[in-house]
Every structure is written in C-alpha cells, then in structure tokens.
Design a protein around this motif. Structure first.
Motif, mmCIF file in Angstrom:
data_model
loop_
_atom_site.group_PDB
_atom_site.id
_atom_site.type_symbol
_atom_site.label_atom_id
_atom_site.label_comp_id
_atom_site.label_asym_id
_atom_site.label_seq_id
_atom_site.Cartn_x
_atom_site.Cartn_y
_atom_site.Cartn_z
ATOM 1 N N MET A 95 -13.017 -3.951 -8.781
ATOM 2 C CA MET A 95 -11.640 -3.545 -8.464
ATOM 3 C C MET A 95 -11.580 -2.039 -8.189
ATOM 4 O O MET A 95 -12.336 -1.258 -8.768
ATOM 5 C CB MET A 95 -10.716 -3.899 -9.636
ATOM 6 N N VAL A 96 -10.658 -1.660 -7.349
ATOM 7 C CA VAL A 96 -10.505 -0.258 -6.959
ATOM 8 C C VAL A 96 -9.522 0.429 -7.910
ATOM 9 O O VAL A 96 -8.462 -0.115 -8.218
ATOM 10 C CB VAL A 96 -9.975 -0.163 -5.513
ATOM 11 N N ARG A 97 -9.900 1.620 -8.336
ATOM 12 C CA ARG A 97 -9.029 2.385 -9.240
ATOM 13 C C ARG A 97 -8.255 3.413 -8.412
ATOM 14 O O ARG A 97 -8.862 4.153 -7.624
ATOM 15 C CB ARG A 97 -9.898 3.067 -10.296
ATOM 16 N N VAL A 98 -6.955 3.442 -8.577
ATOM 17 C CA VAL A 98 -6.102 4.391 -7.838
ATOM 18 C C VAL A 98 -5.406 5.306 -8.839
ATOM 19 O O VAL A 98 -4.714 4.829 -9.749
ATOM 20 C CB VAL A 98 -5.051 3.666 -6.968
ATOM 21 N N SER A 142 -9.671 -1.181 2.530
ATOM 22 C CA SER A 142 -9.373 0.130 3.122
ATOM 23 C C SER A 142 -8.380 0.859 2.222
ATOM 24 O O SER A 142 -7.741 0.249 1.337
ATOM 25 C CB SER A 142 -8.771 -0.028 4.525
ATOM 26 N N VAL A 143 -8.233 2.136 2.469
ATOM 27 C CA VAL A 143 -7.260 2.920 1.701
ATOM 28 C C VAL A 143 -5.864 2.335 1.890
ATOM 29 O O VAL A 143 -5.083 2.213 0.939
ATOM 30 C CB VAL A 143 -7.305 4.402 2.133
ATOM 31 N N ARG A 144 -5.562 1.948 3.119
ATOM 32 C CA ARG A 144 -4.234 1.363 3.386
ATOM 33 C C ARG A 144 -4.011 0.106 2.552
ATOM 34 O O ARG A 144 -2.950 -0.067 1.936
ATOM 35 C CB ARG A 144 -4.118 1.034 4.879
ATOM 36 N N GLU A 145 -4.988 -0.744 2.517
ATOM 37 C CA GLU A 145 -4.813 -1.996 1.777
ATOM 38 C C GLU A 145 -4.648 -1.722 0.278
ATOM 39 O O GLU A 145 -3.835 -2.363 -0.395
ATOM 40 C CB GLU A 145 -6.010 -2.920 2.025
ATOM 41 N N ALA A 146 -5.418 -0.784 -0.213
ATOM 42 C CA ALA A 146 -5.320 -0.480 -1.643
ATOM 43 C C ALA A 146 -3.949 0.101 -1.993
ATOM 44 O O ALA A 146 -3.312 -0.291 -2.976
ATOM 45 C CB ALA A 146 -6.430 0.491 -2.037
ATOM 46 N N LEU A 147 -3.498 1.049 -1.173
ATOM 47 C CA LEU A 147 -2.197 1.654 -1.465
ATOM 48 C C LEU A 147 -1.069 0.643 -1.283
ATOM 49 O O LEU A 147 -0.116 0.611 -2.070
ATOM 50 C CB LEU A 147 -1.973 2.871 -0.564
ATOM 51 N N ASP A 148 -1.161 -0.177 -0.262
ATOM 52 C CA ASP A 148 -0.117 -1.198 -0.067
ATOM 53 C C ASP A 148 -0.019 -2.095 -1.294
ATOM 54 O O ASP A 148 1.075 -2.535 -1.677
ATOM 55 C CB ASP A 148 -0.418 -2.035 1.178
ATOM 56 N N ALA A 149 -1.171 -2.370 -1.895
ATOM 57 C CA ALA A 149 -1.155 -3.219 -3.089
ATOM 58 C C ALA A 149 -0.407 -2.532 -4.230
ATOM 59 O O ALA A 149 0.318 -3.176 -4.996
ATOM 60 C CB ALA A 149 -2.586 -3.546 -3.509
ATOM 61 N N VAL A 150 -0.554 -1.219 -4.330
ATOM 62 C CA VAL A 150 0.187 -0.488 -5.364
ATOM 63 C C VAL A 150 1.675 -0.458 -5.021
ATOM 64 O O VAL A 150 2.542 -0.733 -5.876
ATOM 65 C CB VAL A 150 -0.345 0.958 -5.507
ATOM 66 N N PHE A 151 1.964 -0.156 -3.760
ATOM 67 C CA PHE A 151 3.367 0.018 -3.362
ATOM 68 C C PHE A 151 4.136 -1.308 -3.373
ATOM 69 O O PHE A 151 5.370 -1.300 -3.391
ATOM 70 C CB PHE A 151 3.449 0.633 -1.961
ATOM 71 N N GLU A 152 3.408 -2.407 -3.355
ATOM 72 C CA GLU A 152 4.080 -3.700 -3.364
ATOM 73 C C GLU A 152 5.004 -3.824 -4.568
ATOM 74 O O GLU A 152 6.058 -4.461 -4.511
ATOM 75 C CB GLU A 152 3.020 -4.808 -3.411
ATOM 76 N N THR A 153 4.622 -3.185 -5.631
ATOM 77 C CA THR A 153 5.452 -3.253 -6.841
ATOM 78 C C THR A 153 6.227 -1.959 -7.069
ATOM 79 O O THR A 153 6.952 -1.848 -8.050
ATOM 80 C CB THR A 153 4.578 -3.531 -8.077
ATOM 81 N N ASP A 154 6.062 -0.986 -6.188
ATOM 82 C CA ASP A 154 6.764 0.281 -6.380
ATOM 83 C C ASP A 154 7.033 0.933 -5.029
ATOM 84 O O ASP A 154 6.316 1.814 -4.571
ATOM 85 C CB ASP A 154 5.943 1.221 -7.266
ATOM 86 N N ALA A 192 -3.591 2.678 -11.235
ATOM 87 C CA ALA A 192 -3.526 1.244 -10.926
ATOM 88 C C ALA A 192 -4.916 0.717 -10.598
ATOM 89 O O ALA A 192 -5.794 1.483 -10.180
ATOM 90 C CB ALA A 192 -2.585 1.012 -9.752
ATOM 91 N N THR A 193 -5.084 -0.570 -10.775
ATOM 92 C CA THR A 193 -6.324 -1.239 -10.395
ATOM 93 C C THR A 193 -5.968 -2.344 -9.409
ATOM 94 O O THR A 193 -5.178 -3.244 -9.730
ATOM 95 C CB THR A 193 -7.019 -1.842 -11.634
ATOM 96 N N VAL A 194 -6.506 -2.228 -8.202
ATOM 97 C CA VAL A 194 -6.122 -3.151 -7.133
ATOM 98 C C VAL A 194 -7.366 -3.573 -6.366
ATOM 99 O O VAL A 194 -8.481 -3.116 -6.644
ATOM 100 C CB VAL A 194 -5.118 -2.479 -6.159
ATOM 101 N N SER A 195 -7.153 -4.416 -5.374
ATOM 102 C CA SER A 195 -8.249 -4.782 -4.484
ATOM 103 C C SER A 195 -7.882 -4.422 -3.057
ATOM 104 O O SER A 195 -6.705 -4.211 -2.736
ATOM 105 C CB SER A 195 -8.545 -6.282 -4.595
ATOM 106 N N GLY A 196 -8.911 -4.345 -2.183
ATOM 107 C CA GLY A 196 -8.672 -4.011 -0.787
ATOM 108 C C GLY A 196 -9.933 -3.475 -0.154
ATOM 109 O O GLY A 196 -10.853 -3.033 -0.851
#
Lengths: 371, 89
Positions: free
Chosen positions: B1-4, B25-37, B19-23
């Motif tokens: 998992m990617v750590r942000v 690319s940087v875009r995919e990882a950040l989108d995963a964080v922003f999905e909830t914020d 946050a810990t997300v998957s993805g």
C-alpha cells in the motif's frame, strides 16, 4: 452611525467597534492570513471573509455569530477547460487556463433575493450564489462575452472584477466593473449584458483607442444609494461620473491634488458628494509631496476640497487600495486604511480624522457593517 | 500500500492525517485520499485539478515531474509527501 467596521489585511481580519469611549480594535481572526475581501450581509447578519492562502489557494469562510465561529464554504470554480484570453501580454499567444487566484468583490443581492451573493474574481469571472455561499455558479452569459477576450490585467497579471453594484430598488439591474474591461450592466438579472463606459477615457493607450469602452481601467465603481442613476468611477487616469445610469460618462477634472487614485465613496443621501484618495499616478503611486489627504466634492465635481485635518502631512507614503475607503449610512462616518497599516476614521464627513492605528498589516478592504 | 503524508502546516486549516491507499500513479493515489475528503482536494489541487503553484510532491524522495496530470508512476510501497514549496513572506 454604524458601530462596527471590518478591516481585511495581509495578516488577518480585524474588527473595529464603537463604544461610548470611541472606536477600538477588537476581534482578530485568521491570524497571519491574507484576507482579500470581507462582507457583513446586512440582510441576515452573516459575515463572509475571503482568504488567499499563499500555498493552499483561495477559500471563503462565513460566520453567523460575528466571528466567534467560522465555517469554510464553497469557492467559485471555473468550468473544466475554461481559459482566459491570450491578452496583449501573453508570451506564447495561447489562452491561459482559468484558475481562481483571488476573490476581489463580494456583494449581497437585493432584498428580494435573500440568499443571493455576487462574487467577482481574478481572472475576470462573475459568479453568483443563491445559497449564501454553499455553492457558486459562473454567470456564463458574462463569461461568454466575446469582448472578454480583449480584457487585460491592470495592477494584477490577469483581468479582475472588483466592483459589483446592485441597484438598490431593482435587484435585476447590476453594474460590474473590471480592470481592465470597462463597466458592464445587466437589467435582467444577468441574462444579458451591455458595456456602459461611453465617455470614459484612457490617455495611456494609442489615441484611437482612448475611448474604447471595453478596455477602460476603472479602479473602483460606486452607485449612489439615493439616486441610483448616479455612479462615480475612480479610473486609472481620472475621476468619471454618470447621472444617467451609465449611458454616458463625464470626466471630472477638478479633484485636487490629483485625479489618480484607487478608491471612491459616495454619500448615501447626496449623490453629488463623493470622496477620493489622490496619489501620484502610474509607477510612483505615493501621496503627492508626502502629504496624505482625502479629496471631497459636494457639488458633483464642479469643485473639490482637500481634507487634511488629522492626516499625516509629511513623510506619508500610504496608498489606499480600491476597497479601503468606506462611508456609513449617515454619510458622516468614514473609514480608510492604507498599505502602510494606518487606519483613520472621520465622524464629520471627512472634515477631521482620528488615527486608530499606525501598526496594522497592509490593509486591503474596510467595510462598515450596515443595517 | 502507498503511504501519503501531508505537510503539518495544513493542520491549521483542516484535518489531514496520513493515509494508506492504493494506485499506480500520483493522481490515483491522491484521488483515493480525496474520495473521502473533497475539502482537502481544494487545498492541494487548483480548480483545474493541477498541483497548486506553491505546492510540491515528493515520491520516494524525488519531486514529481508532471504537475498538471500527476501521472508520475508509483510502486506499491511508495511514500508520497505533499509539501509546501519554499515561498512565502
């Protein structure tokens, strides 16, 4: 007489309150933050503060309890792919992506539009909200004007909407002015727009373009509350006035010691009375001879007075930005604040001034809380 | 998992725990964080979804190249640091 003033500065939002012992600084919110605009909506008492974080972008906050608690609300967003015109100073001739860089104007709608706010931005977008800032809609009829492609920045890199005047008796009529894009008026609540800057003159462009209404650099536009067909404009190369609802403008050349400045305020009941803050024009932008003065006309610009009582008359290099002069609803109380952090108040129409502070951050906007 | 991880300076304005997300690319990882914020999104990206001018993103110690599309690739064990660029006053 109003008893509350908000001061938007480079380092936060200050509140000035009047008590039996006089004016004193009170609340300081958003410590250290650039506050570009403030509005207390007289219709419901909500206070709005626009922030411009250096790193994190433009934000808008609102408070329903005089600043005790703030909540972040929405900001205007340009449609995906929106661009601003290439403009005369583009380096590659290509349009630039439109992205919000500043909230420069914020005004309430009319009394029949209780949740309406109008917002003017850099780069030149006009937005409106009908839910007190919870969401914003780009006024596409304004954004789609072909003339917008010819607007350009004045003191800012991109064109910006800094003045929005909602007709006090007909909220469907709104006048907007742009640096640099003239004055535009809608009479149908934003469905259609007409450029209304005929007679305004720009002496700093080639002579055959001097009267082009669409490129005029109006620094600030105000509308007389008691005679709404009267507008005053502080322009880059002088003062202009209209008495026929912006159909025609006349240049006022009597303002002393200079016609250059950014701010203008008009008396709430006397449309021929207005105040200005003169300075040396163009690159210099400092008071003439180091003397900070306010100019006032009471006869529609036939003559003007230079008001100095209580204002520094030597080594003063203060500039007053376009939103940093205001008058209350009596026409007796004025406030102005400068780039040097000086704040002055007059309670006799400008005849005399008292210094409130000499140590505030650079001041962008001063506004009475009006009822 | 990617750590942000986000700059602590953001905590002045809103909550942004790491946050810990998957993805991929940087875009995919950040989108995963922003999905909830979604509010956090507006502090990092501008209204055209580009990285804000005065922000910078490090992936495994190197600054990203694509500030517009955030297409820089990441690996499953990457660490993404969202920081302020040096500017201000």
């Amino acid at each position: 007489m109003s008893s509350q003033i908000h001061i938007a500065t480079r380092k936060g939002l200050f509140q000035l309150d009047r008590s039996s012992s006089g004016w004193s600084l009170g609340r300081h919110d958003f410590h250290g933050e650039h506050v570009s605009m403030v509005l207390k909506d007289h219709r419901d008492g909500t206070t709005y503060a626009a922030l411009n974080h250096g790193h994190f972008g433009v934000k808008l906050h609102r408070s329903n309890d005089d600043g005790k608690n703030w909540e972040e609300c929405a900001v205007p967003v340009y449609p995906e792919g929106a661009t601003i015109g290439a403009g005369p100073f583009s380096t590659d001739g290509k349009p630039k992506p439109a992205s919000l860089s500043e909230i420069w104007a914020l005004e309430p709608g009319g009394p029949d539009q209780p949740n309406r706010l109008w917002c003017g931005t850099i780069p030149g977008g006009l937005f409106r909200s009908d839910d007190c800032g919870s969401s914003w809609q780009l006024v596409e009829s304004f954004w789609d004007l072909p003339e917008r492609q010819h607007w350009f920045g004045g003191g800012k890199d991109d064109p910006g909407i800094h003045s929005i005047c909602v007709h006090p008796e007909n909220s469907q009529q709104v006048a907007v002015s742009i640096s640099c894009g003239g004055v535009w008026v809608t009479k149908d609540d934003g469905a259609s727009w007409t450029c209304k800057a005929d007679g305004i003159r720009a002496e700093y462009v080639p002579p055959d373009q001097a009267y082009d209404p669409n490129i005029q650099d109006v620094h600030c536009l105000v509308q007389s509350p008691s005679h709404p067909d009267f507008y005053w404009a502080q322009h880059h190369n002088g003062v202009f006035r209209t008495t026929d609802g912006a159909n025609s403008w006349q240049e006022i050349t009597t303002i002393q010691p200079s016609g250059f400045g950014f701010a203008v305020a008009v008396h709430p009941k006397q449309p021929d009375t207005a105040w200005f803050v003169p300075a040396i024009k163009d690159e210099c932008r400092i008071p003439i001879d180091g003397k900070f003065v306010i100019a006032r006309t009471t006869d529609g610009g036939l003559t003007s007075e230079v008001l100095t009582n209580g204002l520094p008359q030597e080594y003063a290099y203060d500039i007053v930005y376009r939103h940093a002069l205001d008058v209350d609803q009596t026409g007796e109380c004025l406030v102005t604040g400068s780039t040097t952090g000086n704040l002055w108040i007059s309670e006799d129409g400008g005849d005399s001034w008292q210094t409130i502070s000499t140590t505030l951050p650079p001041i962008y906007c001063v506004r009475f809380a009006k009822s | 998992m990617v750590r942000v991880v986000f700059t602590p300076n953001l905590e002045r304005h809103l909550s942004c725990p790491e946050a810990t997300v998957s993805g991929d690319s940087v875009r995919e990882a950040l989108d995963a964080v922003f999905e909830t914020d979604q509010q956090l999104r507006g502090y990092i990206l501008d209204d055209q979804s580009r990285l804000r001018q005065h922000m910078v993103i490090f992936v495994d110690g190197k600054t990203i190249v694509d500030r517009v599309h955030l297409s820089d690739s990441i690996s499953p064990n990457s660490e993404i640091y969202v920081m302020q660029a040096l500017s201000g006053g």
